[in-house]
Design an enzyme around this catalytic site. Structure first.
Site, PDB file in Angstrom:
ATOM      1  N   GLU A  56       0.853  -1.195   0.000  1.00  0.00           N
ATOM      2  CA  GLU A  56       0.000   0.000   0.000  1.00  0.00           C
ATOM      3  C   GLU A  56       0.885   1.240   0.000  1.00  0.00           C
ATOM      4  O   GLU A  56       1.706   1.424   0.894  1.00  0.00           O
ATOM      5  CB  GLU A  56      -0.891   0.003   1.236  1.00  0.00           C
ATOM      6  CG  GLU A  56      -1.712   1.258   1.404  1.00  0.00           C
ATOM      7  CD  GLU A  56      -2.416   1.319   2.761  1.00  0.00           C
ATOM      8  OE1 GLU A  56      -2.858   2.416   3.117  1.00  0.00           O
ATOM      9  OE2 GLU A  56      -2.501   0.288   3.454  1.00  0.00           O
ATOM     10  N   GLU A 117      14.964  -5.313  -0.299  1.00  0.00           N
ATOM     11  CA  GLU A 117      15.955  -6.377  -0.443  1.00  0.00           C
ATOM     12  C   GLU A 117      15.587  -7.271  -1.627  1.00  0.00           C
ATOM     13  O   GLU A 117      14.427  -7.640  -1.803  1.00  0.00           O
ATOM     14  CB  GLU A 117      15.988  -7.225   0.830  1.00  0.00           C
ATOM     15  CG  GLU A 117      16.988  -8.353   0.797  1.00  0.00           C
ATOM     16  CD  GLU A 117      16.996  -9.152   2.090  1.00  0.00           C
ATOM     17  OE1 GLU A 117      17.744 -10.151   2.133  1.00  0.00           O
ATOM     18  OE2 GLU A 117      16.279  -8.807   3.051  1.00  0.00           O
TER      19      GLU A 117
END
Length: 120
Positions: A56, A117
């Protein structure tokens, strides 16, 4: 009770720039949007097309200054099927901010400096 992951949220200053970044860097697509009746905020949910989990992005109309991310210890991780191609794309985009070759991972940062990551 049975809890399941639904979504993660980050706040962004420039919604269009963030949407373009997440599409180019990670292939995330908008799956739904909520606009406040008074225009004070927009919520955009991004999906990867395979899981139900979404990211979101929250845009606040009155926010003008960058968000304070503290020590930026928080991050999201993305697993990719072609690590080499992803690395080359992110290198070309200039968004790789940290590499840990020993662990076989690297991090990219988005337009608001959140770290993401990348895992093979």
């Amino acid at each position: 009770m049975n809890f399941k992951f639904d979504h993660n949220n980050i706040n962004v200053l420039n919604l269009d720039k963030s949407l373009a970044f997440y599409k180019e860097a990670l292939g995330l697509e908008e799956v739904r949007r909520k606009v406040a009746d008074d225009g004070s905020f927009i919520l955009v949910y991004l999906g990867d097309g395979s899981s139900k989990h979404t990211l979101e992005l929250t845009w606040l109309r009155d926010r003008k200054e960058p968000y304070d991310l503290g020590d930026n210890e928080f991050h999201l991780a993305f697993r990719v099927d072609d690590f080499g191609a992803a690395y080359e794309q992110h290198k070309k985009m200039g968004c790789i901010c940290f590499e840990n070759k020993e662990m076989g991972i690297y991090f990219i940062n988005d337009p608001d400096e959140y770290w993401l990551e990348i895992v093979p």
